[in-house]
Design a protein around this motif. Structure first.
Motif, PDB file in Angstrom:
ATOM      1  N   GLN A  14       0.802  -1.221   0.000  1.00 22.20           N
ATOM      2  CA  GLN A  14       0.000   0.000   0.000  1.00 22.20           C
ATOM      3  C   GLN A  14       0.836   1.273   0.000  1.00 22.20           C
ATOM      4  N   HIS A  15       2.065   1.212   0.497  1.00 24.83           N
ATOM      5  CA  HIS A  15       2.828   2.447   0.689  1.00 24.83           C
ATOM      6  C   HIS A  15       4.149   2.537  -0.073  1.00 24.83           C
ATOM      7  N   GLY A  17       5.008   1.941  -3.171  1.00 27.20           N
ATOM      8  CA  GLY A  17       5.010   2.383  -4.561  1.00 27.20           C
ATOM      9  C   GLY A  17       5.911   1.531  -5.434  1.00 27.20           C
ATOM     10  N   SER A  18       6.788   2.190  -6.177  1.00 31.33           N
ATOM     11  CA  SER A  18       7.664   1.480  -7.111  1.00 31.33           C
ATOM     12  C   SER A  18       8.681   0.589  -6.398  1.00 31.33           C
ATOM     13  N   ALA A  53       9.412   5.156   1.315  1.00 30.16           N
ATOM     14  CA  ALA A  53       7.972   5.262   1.083  1.00 30.16           C
ATOM     15  C   ALA A  53       7.368   6.462   1.805  1.00 30.16           C
TER      16      ALA A  53
END
Length: 197
Positions: A14-15, A17-18, A53
């Motif tokens: 959820q946090h 990202g990439s 993140a």
């Protein structure tokens, strides 16, 4: 054990990202190279870069000109990740001893230093060489201009050469060769004049 790991995986998904794929693969690599990994080791592998993140005024910034093993950056990055993961684990009401162990492993994930930390470091490197090569290649010639072919080569080499467990080094060797070949191809695509996009 499984419930806390699942909550941590969800947090990463959820946090992060990439970066999520790199972190998820690091945990998977750890289970492959060291099936006896403890809960703390698996949590550390899964969350070792989570500070990225949550950017903030205390986020460390890597300067490739200082080399891939810049101790100031590595210590700040690892320490910030350890603190954020510690906060997450406390919110999950994890045992204090587990939190302490996870934080210590994350604090050491760039440099290793004892067997458990060396396994985390190896899993990080394997995942990096599998997942993060292409993003680094794309940074060459970017607007900031910090990531030159030489800096990217140094990063790839450092991530490979820091691996201590022989089984992990053996698995990383073809990934490292592939990364260097991709870098060679990327260099061929760069303008001959040395101009950067």
């Amino acid at each position: 054990m499984d419930e806390l790991l699942e909550r941590a995986r969800t947090w990463v998904e959820q946090h992060a990202g990439s970066q999520a794929r790199h972190l998820l693969r690091a945990e998977e690599w750890l289970r492959q190279i060291y099936p006896a990994a403890s809960e703390a080791m698996r949590l550390a592998a899964l969350t070792h870069d989570m500070e990225r993140a949550f950017p903030g005024p205390d986020s460390p910034r890597q300067d490739p000109a200082r080399g891939p093993d810049d101790p100031v950056y590595l210590q700040a990055h690892a320490g910030r990740s350890a603190r954020l993961v510690g906060d997450f684990l406390r919110a999950q009401q994890a045992p204090a001893s587990l939190i302490e162990e996870v934080m210590a492993l994350i604090q050491a994930h760039e440099v290793g230093g004892w067997p458990e930390a060396d396994w985390i470091q190896a899993a990080d490197s394997l995942s990096f060489l599998e997942v993060n090569v292409d993003p680094f290649l794309k940074m060459i010639g970017g607007r900031q201009g910090h990531w030159t072919p030489a800096a990217v080569r140094a990063k790839f080499t450092w991530m490979y050469e820091r691996i201590r467990p022989p089984v992990a080094r053996s698995l990383a060797a073809p990934l490292y060769r592939q990364a260097l070949e991709k870098l060679r191809q990327r260099e061929e695509d760069l303008p001959l004049s040395g101009e950067q996009a």
